[in-house]
Scaffold this active site. Structure first.
Site, PDB file in Angstrom:
ATOM      1  N   CYS A  68       3.548  -5.405   3.650  1.00  0.00           N
ATOM      2  CA  CYS A  68       4.040  -6.320   2.616  1.00  0.00           C
ATOM      3  C   CYS A  68       5.556  -6.457   2.675  1.00  0.00           C
ATOM      4  CB  CYS A  68       3.579  -5.838   1.243  1.00  0.00           C
ATOM      5  SG  CYS A  68       1.773  -5.809   1.097  1.00  0.00           S
ATOM      6  N   THR A  69       6.233  -5.370   2.993  1.00  0.00           N
ATOM      7  CA  THR A  69       7.688  -5.422   3.139  1.00  0.00           C
ATOM      8  C   THR A  69       8.062  -6.253   4.371  1.00  0.00           C
ATOM      9  OG1 THR A  69       7.925  -3.288   2.034  1.00  0.00           O
ATOM     10  CG2 THR A  69       9.771  -4.012   3.413  1.00  0.00           C
TER      11      THR A  69
END
Length: 178
Positions: A68-69
């Site tokens: 997600c980062t």
């Protein structure tokens, strides 16, 4: 350690989940499901706020986890290209406003993150993984055209090159939309 466990479970479930979708699944050309959700600051953001604009709506499992980062930072690093294409980027997960605020601040994300804590909007896009004991957004994205229709649906997303695909597809969609 908590993030590693979540990442492992999310990856395993993605790998094991069937590749077919329900017949009532959204299709390109359908009207995009409406949303009214709070962003990281508590301001309600609605799909109708973007009428007449291209929107890249991306769903992701959890703030501050590796995939997600990577995805969020890739959108951040390419935001000027997306702005040049007159597109707005919006991220959505089931995390709360405080979590979104910390994630946005930590990685200097120049777009809103919407808190769909109940999963209702995520579910309306058929992007909700509900295992009864845990719920999270599947990593999926949608390009919504200026008329509010789904122009492109990404049900399988690789965070390492997804934004590049979005930029290329957006370019082609805009050229054929004129």
């Amino acid at each position: 350690m908590k993030h590693l466990w979540f990442t492992f479970i999310a990856g395993l479930l993605t790998f094991l989940s069937p590749m077919s979708y329900a017949q009532d699944d959204l299709q390109e050309g359908d009207l995009a499901p409406v949303f009214n959700l709070p962003n990281q600051n508590g301001t309600t953001i609605s799909l109708s706020d973007f009428k007449g604009q291209w929107v890249v709506l991306y769903f992701y499992p959890k703030n501050d986890t590796p995939g997600c980062t990577t995805e969020a930072c890739s959108f951040r690093d390419n935001i000027n290209r997306l702005i040049a294409q007159k597109a707005k980027v919006i991220g959505v997960s089931l995390d709360d406003q405080a979590s979104h605020q910390a994630f946005k601040r930590k990685y200097e994300l120049p777009f809103d993150l919407l808190a769909d804590t109940q999963g209702s909007v995520t579910g309306s896009y058929n992007a909700l993984m509900d295992l009864k004991f845990i719920k999270f957004a599947k990593r999926q994205s949608f390009i919504i055209n200026p008329e509010g229709r789904l122009a492109k649906i990404y049900r399988s997303v690789d965070p390492s090159h997804h934004v590049r695909d979005v930029i290329e597809d957006l370019k082609a969609l805009q050229a054929s939309h004129s």
